[in-house]
Scaffold this motif. Sequence first.
Motif, PDB file in Angstrom:
ATOM      1  N   UNK A   1       5.725   0.377  -2.502  1.00  0.00           N
ATOM      2  CA  UNK A   1       6.909   0.804  -3.255  1.00  0.00           C
ATOM      3  C   UNK A   1       6.930   0.045  -4.452  1.00  0.00           C
ATOM      4  N   UNK A   2       7.811   0.360  -5.480  1.00  0.00           N
ATOM      5  CA  UNK A   2       8.221  -0.454  -6.652  1.00  0.00           C
ATOM      6  C   UNK A   2       9.518  -1.066  -6.497  1.00  0.00           C
ATOM      7  N   UNK A   3       9.703  -2.208  -6.810  1.00  0.00           N
ATOM      8  CA  UNK A   3      11.138  -3.013  -6.508  1.00  0.00           C
ATOM      9  C   UNK A   3      11.623  -3.131  -7.838  1.00  0.00           C
ATOM     10  N   UNK A   4      12.709  -2.727  -8.160  1.00  0.00           N
ATOM     11  CA  UNK A   4      13.292  -2.874  -9.501  1.00  0.00           C
ATOM     12  C   UNK A   4      13.819  -4.141  -9.874  1.00  0.00           C
ATOM     13  N   UNK A   5      13.967  -5.120  -8.789  1.00  0.00           N
ATOM     14  CA  UNK A   5      14.739  -6.346  -9.127  1.00  0.00           C
ATOM     15  C   UNK A   5      13.457  -7.490  -9.190  1.00  0.00           C
ATOM     16  N   UNK A   6      12.277  -7.033  -9.257  1.00  0.00           N
ATOM     17  CA  UNK A   6      11.118  -7.830  -9.279  1.00  0.00           C
ATOM     18  C   UNK A   6      10.321  -7.746 -10.704  1.00  0.00           C
ATOM     19  N   UNK A   7       9.449  -8.240 -10.795  1.00  0.00           N
ATOM     20  CA  UNK A   7       8.794  -8.073 -12.147  1.00  0.00           C
ATOM     21  C   UNK A   7       8.046  -6.569 -12.292  1.00  0.00           C
ATOM     22  N   UNK A   8       7.756  -5.975 -13.436  1.00  0.00           N
ATOM     23  CA  UNK A   8       7.536  -4.504 -13.868  1.00  0.00           C
ATOM     24  C   UNK A   8       6.149  -4.158 -13.245  1.00  0.00           C
ATOM     25  N   UNK A   9       5.298  -5.274 -12.842  1.00  0.00           N
ATOM     26  CA  UNK A   9       4.043  -4.853 -12.302  1.00  0.00           C
ATOM     27  C   UNK A   9       4.102  -5.086 -10.626  1.00  0.00           C
TER      28      UNK A   9
ATOM     29  N   UNK B   1       6.255  10.307   8.967  1.00  0.00           N
ATOM     30  CA  UNK B   1       6.531   9.522   7.580  1.00  0.00           C
ATOM     31  C   UNK B   1       8.020   9.308   7.278  1.00  0.00           C
ATOM     32  N   UNK B   2       8.945  10.331   7.444  1.00  0.00           N
ATOM     33  CA  UNK B   2      10.401  10.214   7.254  1.00  0.00           C
ATOM     34  C   UNK B   2      11.003   8.894   8.188  1.00  0.00           C
ATOM     35  N   UNK B   3      10.641   8.809   9.163  1.00  0.00           N
ATOM     36  CA  UNK B   3      10.998   7.648  10.029  1.00  0.00           C
ATOM     37  C   UNK B   3      10.732   6.268   9.107  1.00  0.00           C
ATOM     38  N   UNK B   4       9.418   6.246   8.969  1.00  0.00           N
ATOM     39  CA  UNK B   4       8.727   5.013   8.243  1.00  0.00           C
ATOM     40  C   UNK B   4       9.360   4.544   6.984  1.00  0.00           C
ATOM     41  N   UNK B   5       9.635   5.531   6.079  1.00  0.00           N
ATOM     42  CA  UNK B   5      10.445   5.371   4.851  1.00  0.00           C
ATOM     43  C   UNK B   5      11.613   4.847   5.099  1.00  0.00           C
ATOM     44  N   UNK B   6      12.349   5.577   6.498  1.00  0.00           N
ATOM     45  CA  UNK B   6      13.914   5.113   6.600  1.00  0.00           C
ATOM     46  C   UNK B   6      13.943   3.511   6.805  1.00  0.00           C
TER      47      UNK B   6
ATOM     48  N   UNK C   1      18.197   8.880   2.109  1.00  0.00           N
ATOM     49  CA  UNK C   1      16.776   9.384   1.645  1.00  0.00           C
ATOM     50  C   UNK C   1      16.511   9.535   0.104  1.00  0.00           C
ATOM     51  N   UNK C   2      15.020   9.011  -0.069  1.00  0.00           N
ATOM     52  CA  UNK C   2      15.139   9.001  -1.624  1.00  0.00           C
ATOM     53  C   UNK C   2      15.096  10.263  -2.103  1.00  0.00           C
ATOM     54  N   UNK C   3      15.232  10.358  -3.407  1.00  0.00           N
ATOM     55  CA  UNK C   3      15.507  11.583  -4.210  1.00  0.00           C
ATOM     56  C   UNK C   3      13.889  12.188  -4.526  1.00  0.00           C
ATOM     57  N   UNK C   4      13.646  13.078  -5.400  1.00  0.00           N
ATOM     58  CA  UNK C   4      12.567  13.889  -5.454  1.00  0.00           C
ATOM     59  C   UNK C   4      11.589  13.021  -6.249  1.00  0.00           C
ATOM     60  N   UNK C   5      12.007  12.188  -7.103  1.00  0.00           N
ATOM     61  CA  UNK C   5      11.267  11.285  -7.603  1.00  0.00           C
ATOM     62  C   UNK C   5      10.625  10.211  -6.958  1.00  0.00           C
TER      63      UNK C   5
ATOM     64  N   UNK D   1      11.334   2.516  -5.782  1.00  0.00           N
ATOM     65  CA  UNK D   1      10.886   3.711  -5.880  1.00  0.00           C
ATOM     66  C   UNK D   1       9.479   3.780  -4.819  1.00  0.00           C
ATOM     67  N   UNK D   2       9.784   4.882  -3.994  1.00  0.00           N
ATOM     68  CA  UNK D   2       8.674   4.795  -3.009  1.00  0.00           C
ATOM     69  C   UNK D   2       7.334   5.635  -3.820  1.00  0.00           C
ATOM     70  N   UNK D   3       6.136   4.873  -3.860  1.00  0.00           N
ATOM     71  CA  UNK D   3       5.017   5.316  -4.380  1.00  0.00           C
ATOM     72  C   UNK D   3       3.935   6.193  -3.717  1.00  0.00           C
TER      73      UNK D   3
END
Length: 66
Positions: A8-16, A28-33, A39-43, A55-57
């Motif tokens: 995943x990408x974490x927006x409080x951290x460095x952009x990379x 998979x749904x429980x793992x993301x939970x 629930x994450x949106x479509x993006x 953001x879940x990559x």
Amino acid sequence: MKKYEIIYRHFDMHPDYRGYTLRWARDEKQAVGFICPTKPDKQGFGRTKKGARVQILEVNEIPTAE
């Protein structure tokens, strides 16, 4: 139970920055939970338990020897 790798990408951290975690879950749904209680949106954008934006990559199932 299956083992999942979540990247995943974490927006409080460095952009990379890319976060990486392994979770045991039924699907998979429980793992993301475990990362995003809502629930994450479509993006793939969601919020962590502490309110940080992520953001879940990728979500990959890790094969286990049974």
